[in-house]
Design a protein around this motif. Sequence first.
Motif, PDB file in Angstrom:
ATOM      1  N   THR A  76     106.035  25.228 -72.969  1.00 47.04           N
ATOM      2  CA  THR A  76     105.398  26.442 -73.480  1.00 47.04           C
ATOM      3  C   THR A  76     104.815  26.194 -74.870  1.00 47.04           C
ATOM      4  O   THR A  76     104.960  25.120 -75.439  1.00 47.04           O
ATOM      5  CB  THR A  76     106.416  27.597 -73.561  1.00 47.04           C
ATOM      6  OG1 THR A  76     107.410  27.269 -74.544  1.00 47.04           O
ATOM      7  CG2 THR A  76     107.097  27.848 -72.227  1.00 47.04           C
ATOM      8  N   ASN A  77     104.180  27.237 -75.390  1.00 50.44           N
ATOM      9  CA  ASN A  77     103.676  27.245 -76.773  1.00 50.44           C
ATOM     10  C   ASN A  77     102.903  25.976 -77.114  1.00 50.44           C
ATOM     11  O   ASN A  77     103.192  25.290 -78.078  1.00 50.44           O
ATOM     12  CB  ASN A  77     104.811  27.449 -77.768  1.00 50.44           C
ATOM     13  CG  ASN A  77     105.531  28.756 -77.560  1.00 50.44           C
ATOM     14  OD1 ASN A  77     105.125  29.585 -76.753  1.00 50.44           O
ATOM     15  ND2 ASN A  77     106.622  28.948 -78.268  1.00 50.44           N
ATOM     16  N   ARG A  78     101.890  25.709 -76.320  1.00 47.52           N
ATOM     17  CA  ARG A  78     101.102  24.499 -76.501  1.00 47.52           C
ATOM     18  C   ARG A  78     100.138  24.641 -77.683  1.00 47.52           C
ATOM     19  O   ARG A  78      99.405  25.608 -77.759  1.00 47.52           O
ATOM     20  CB  ARG A  78     100.295  24.214 -75.231  1.00 47.52           C
ATOM     21  CG  ARG A  78     101.153  23.907 -74.036  1.00 47.52           C
ATOM     22  CD  ARG A  78     100.331  24.150 -72.767  1.00 47.52           C
ATOM     23  NE  ARG A  78     101.109  24.031 -71.570  1.00 47.52           N
ATOM     24  CZ  ARG A  78     101.887  24.997 -71.077  1.00 47.52           C
ATOM     25  NH1 ARG A  78     101.988  26.149 -71.687  1.00 47.52           N
ATOM     26  NH2 ARG A  78     102.561  24.808 -69.970  1.00 47.52           N
ATOM     27  N   GLU A  79     100.155  23.651 -78.550  1.00 47.84           N
ATOM     28  CA  GLU A  79      99.169  23.545 -79.622  1.00 47.84           C
ATOM     29  C   GLU A  79      98.363  22.291 -79.326  1.00 47.84           C
ATOM     30  O   GLU A  79      98.898  21.187 -79.382  1.00 47.84           O
ATOM     31  CB  GLU A  79      99.843  23.405 -80.980  1.00 47.84           C
ATOM     32  CG  GLU A  79     100.644  24.619 -81.403  1.00 47.84           C
ATOM     33  CD  GLU A  79     101.326  24.372 -82.738  1.00 47.84           C
ATOM     34  OE1 GLU A  79     100.674  23.824 -83.660  1.00 47.84           O
ATOM     35  OE2 GLU A  79     102.507  24.700 -82.841  1.00 47.84           O
ATOM     36  N   VAL A  80      97.095  22.456 -78.996  1.00 52.24           N
ATOM     37  CA  VAL A  80      96.258  21.328 -78.587  1.00 52.24           C
ATOM     38  C   VAL A  80      95.091  21.197 -79.552  1.00 52.24           C
ATOM     39  O   VAL A  80      94.408  22.175 -79.836  1.00 52.24           O
ATOM     40  CB  VAL A  80      95.726  21.534 -77.148  1.00 52.24           C
ATOM     41  CG1 VAL A  80      94.833  20.375 -76.735  1.00 52.24           C
ATOM     42  CG2 VAL A  80      96.869  21.718 -76.163  1.00 52.24           C
TER      43      VAL A  80
END
Length: 126
Positions: A76-80
């Motif tokens: 979860t909570n992907r920072e890309v």
Amino acid sequence: MKTLQELSDRLEIDDLLTRYASALDDRDWERWAGCFTPDAHLDYTAAGGIAGSLAEVRAWLEPVMAGFKMSQHLVTNREVRIDGDRAVCRSALFNPMGVADGEGMMAFLECGYYHAELVRTAAGWR
């Protein structure tokens, strides 16, 4: 505003992370290995594991995961951040797992972050 390519890249990276987590839970080692480039370096030391090549980590991970009666890897909570054909990603993991205890199952939780360096290949993001 995001371009169509940026939106497509984000969806493909999201699919890659989901495929990785699902392959772990399904114990599908070919699909798991397909999430990486052949020269990938993996580091599971933050979770008490090993660091090494794809083959080395797979040889360690398969028997380790066989010891768990169940697992559910949630990413979860992907920072890309995408830069052309490369990207970096930080995503949270929540991983309930169960071990047979003779009377049923003992459950425990693993939480943390995945830090990934990604590359676009002819077969998609890895």
